[in-house]
Design a protein around this motif. Structure first.
Motif, PDB file in Angstrom:
ATOM      1  N   TYR A 225      33.052  39.476  36.357  1.00  0.00           N
ATOM      2  CA  TYR A 225      33.584  39.579  37.710  1.00  0.00           C
ATOM      3  C   TYR A 225      35.104  39.464  37.694  1.00  0.00           C
ATOM      4  N   GLN A 226      35.702  40.019  38.743  1.00  0.00           N
ATOM      5  CA  GLN A 226      37.154  40.048  38.869  1.00  0.00           C
ATOM      6  C   GLN A 226      37.792  40.590  37.588  1.00  0.00           C
ATOM      7  N   LEU A 227      37.277  41.721  37.191  1.00  0.00           N
ATOM      8  CA  LEU A 227      37.718  42.315  35.937  1.00  0.00           C
ATOM      9  C   LEU A 227      39.157  42.824  35.998  1.00  0.00           C
ATOM     10  N   THR A 228      39.608  43.180  37.168  1.00  0.00           N
ATOM     11  CA  THR A 228      40.970  43.706  37.297  1.00  0.00           C
ATOM     12  C   THR A 228      41.969  42.651  37.735  1.00  0.00           C
ATOM     13  N   ASN A 229      41.521  41.401  37.885  1.00  0.00           N
ATOM     14  CA  ASN A 229      42.397  40.302  38.319  1.00  0.00           C
ATOM     15  C   ASN A 229      42.760  39.453  37.101  1.00  0.00           C
ATOM     16  N   ASN A 230      43.935  39.678  36.553  1.00  0.00           N
ATOM     17  CA  ASN A 230      44.342  38.953  35.351  1.00  0.00           C
ATOM     18  C   ASN A 230      44.532  37.465  35.602  1.00  0.00           C
ATOM     19  N   SER A 231      44.938  37.131  36.828  1.00  0.00           N
ATOM     20  CA  SER A 231      45.204  35.718  37.136  1.00  0.00           C
ATOM     21  C   SER A 231      43.924  34.909  37.307  1.00  0.00           C
ATOM     22  N   ALA A 232      42.801  35.551  37.444  1.00  0.00           N
ATOM     23  CA  ALA A 232      41.550  34.826  37.649  1.00  0.00           C
ATOM     24  C   ALA A 232      40.983  34.276  36.344  1.00  0.00           C
ATOM     25  N   HIS A 233      41.533  34.708  35.214  1.00  0.00           N
ATOM     26  CA  HIS A 233      41.021  34.281  33.919  1.00  0.00           C
ATOM     27  C   HIS A 233      42.190  33.871  33.019  1.00  0.00           C
ATOM     28  N   TYR A 234      41.940  32.906  32.191  1.00  0.00           N
ATOM     29  CA  TYR A 234      42.982  32.405  31.302  1.00  0.00           C
ATOM     30  C   TYR A 234      43.185  33.357  30.128  1.00  0.00           C
ATOM     31  N   SER A 235      44.459  33.647  29.848  1.00  0.00           N
ATOM     32  CA  SER A 235      44.822  34.501  28.719  1.00  0.00           C
ATOM     33  C   SER A 235      44.007  35.794  28.717  1.00  0.00           C
ATOM     34  N   TYR A 236      44.145  36.495  29.834  1.00  0.00           N
ATOM     35  CA  TYR A 236      43.330  37.704  30.025  1.00  0.00           C
ATOM     36  C   TYR A 236      44.186  38.844  30.536  1.00  0.00           C
ATOM     37  N   ASP A 237      43.999  40.015  29.968  1.00  0.00           N
ATOM     38  CA  ASP A 237      44.645  41.237  30.429  1.00  0.00           C
ATOM     39  C   ASP A 237      43.607  42.347  30.389  1.00  0.00           C
ATOM     40  N   HIS A 238      43.199  42.792  31.566  1.00  0.00           N
ATOM     41  CA  HIS A 238      42.086  43.746  31.625  1.00  0.00           C
ATOM     42  C   HIS A 238      42.421  45.082  30.969  1.00  0.00           C
TER      43      HIS A 238
END
Length: 328
Positions: A225-238
Motif C-alpha cells: 500500500y501507498q506504493l507511490t508515497n515515499n514518505s510513508a515508508h522508511y528508506s523507500y523510493d518507489h
C-alpha cells in the motif's frame, strides 16, 4: 516431372512394400504426436480460460487435434494398401480408389501446412484476447461473494504467483480499479469516505496491489500500500524499488509462455509435414510407390504374369534353354 522406370522382382517388391508399410506407420506415430500437442495446448488454454476474452485462441489446438486424427486415419489406410498390394486379388479392390485417395492426401497436406502457419501467426490474436480477459478478470477480483465470480480472486492470485507478474501491463493497473470488496471497507472511516467521494464513479481506489504481486526475493518486507508515497515508508523510493513487486505484466508473461508453446508446436508440426511430404516425394519421384506401379508403368503385375504364361504356351521354342525371357 519425368519418372524413372524401375523394375522389381518379387523379392524386391516384398521389401519395398514392407518399407512403405513401415514409413506409413511412422507417419501414424507422427499423427499421434500432433494430436497430443493439440490436446496439451488445449488443456493449457483451458486452465486460463477465465482470463481470456473469447474462444478464438482454441482454433489452433482444435485444428491440431483434428489433423492428428486425420493423419492417423490416412496413414493407417495407406499402410493397409501397401500391405494388400502384394496380393493382386486384394489389390484389385483398391485400384478405383487410389486417385481420389491421393487427391484427399494432397488436400490434407495443404491443410496441415496452413495449421502449421497458424501456430506461428496466432500471437496477435492471443495478445488481444489476453488483454481484454485480464482486464475483466482484475475488475471481478473483488467479487468474492458474487456467484460465478467468487473464484476470480484465487485465479488471479495464482496466476500472478505462478508467472511472476503483476497486473495487466504492470502493477499500476491495480491503481485504476477497486480490487477491495466493499464487504471489507469500514464506511464509518473518514479516509474511506473521502476516497469514495473523490472518485466520480464512487469507487475505492488506492495505490496498492494484492499480496500476490509481492516478490519474495525482495530483501525487505513487501510493501503493498501507498506504493507511490515515499514518505510513508522508511528508506523507500518507489522508482528504484524494483525487487519489491513483480515488474512484468501478466499479459506479457502469458503471451511469452503461449507463444513459445505454439512456436515449438509449429516447429514439430512442420517437421512432421516435411517428413510426410518428403518421403512421399522420394518414393513417387523414383517410381517406387508400390500402389501406383501399374498407373505409372502402364501394366499390372497380374496381367504381366498372365501374358508370360500365354507367350510360353504359344511359343514352345521359348519354353526352355538359355533364351527363356526373364520377367521382373
Amino acid at each position: 516431372m519425368a519418372l524413372l522406370k524401375v523394375k522389381f522382382d518379387q523379392k524386391k517388391r516384398v521389401k519395398l512394400a514392407q518399407g512403405l508399410w513401415l514409413m506409413n506407420w511412422l507417419s501414424v506415430l507422427a499423427g499421434i504426436v500432433i494430436f497430443s500437442l493439440g490436446l496439451f495446448l488445449k488443456i493449457e488454454l483451458r486452465k486460463r480460460s477465465d482470463v481470456m476474452n473469447n474462444s478464438e485462441s482454441h482454433f489452433v489446438p482444435n485444428s491440431l487435434i483434428v489433423m492428428g486424427v486425420l493423419s492417423c486415419v490416412f496413414n493407417s489406410l495407406a499402410g493397409k494398401i501397401c500391405y494388400d498390394a502384394l496380393d493382386p486379388a486384394k489389390y484389385a479392390k483398391w485400384k478405383p480408389w487410389l486417385k481420389p485417395y491421393l487427391a484427399v492426401c494432397v488436400l490434407f497436406n495443404i491443410a496441415l501446412f496452413l495449421v502449421t502457419l497458424c501456430c506461428f501467426l496466432m500471437r496477435g490474436s492471443l495478445e488481444s484476447t489476453l488483454a481484454h480477459g485480464l482486464k475483466n478478470g482484475m475488475k471481478y477480483y473483488r467479487d468474492t461473494d458474487t456467484p460465478g465470480r467468487c473464484f476470480m480472486k484465487k485465479t488471479i492470485d495464482m496466476l500472478q504467483i505462478e508467472f511472476r507478474c503483476c497486473g495487466n501491463n504492470g502493477f499500476r493497473d491495480w491503481f485504476e480499479i477497486q480490487w477491495i470488496s466493499n464487504r471489507y471497507l469500514d464506511f464509518s472511516s473518514k479516509e474511506v469516505k473521502d476516497r469514495i467521494k473523490s472518485n466520480v464513479d464512487g469507487r475505492y481506489l488506492v495505490d496498492g496491489v494484492p499480496f500476490s504481486c509481492c516478490n519474495p526475493s525482495s530483501p525487505r518486507p513487501c510493501i503493498q500500500y501507498q506504493l507511490t508515497n515515499n514518505s510513508a515508508h522508511y528508506s523507500y523510493d518507489h522508482q528504484t524499488e524494483e525487487l519489491n513487486l513483480w515488474v512484468n505484466g501478466c499479459r506479457a508473461a502469458l503471451l511469452s509462455y503461449y507463444s513459445s508453446l505454439m512456436n515449438s508446436m509449429g516447429a514439430v508440426t512442420l517437421l512432421v509435414w516435411l517428413f510426410e511430404v518428403g518421403w512421399a516425394r522420394w518414393g513417387e519421384g523414383r517410381g517406387i510407390h508400390l500402389p501406383l506401379l501399374d498407373l505409372m508403368n502402364g501394366w499390372d503385375l497380374r496381367q504381366a504374369q498372365e501374358s508370360a504364361v500365354s507367350l510360353l504356351q504359344t511359343s514352345p521354342q521359348l519354353s526352355c534353354g538359355s533364351d527363356r525371357p526373364k520377367f521382373e
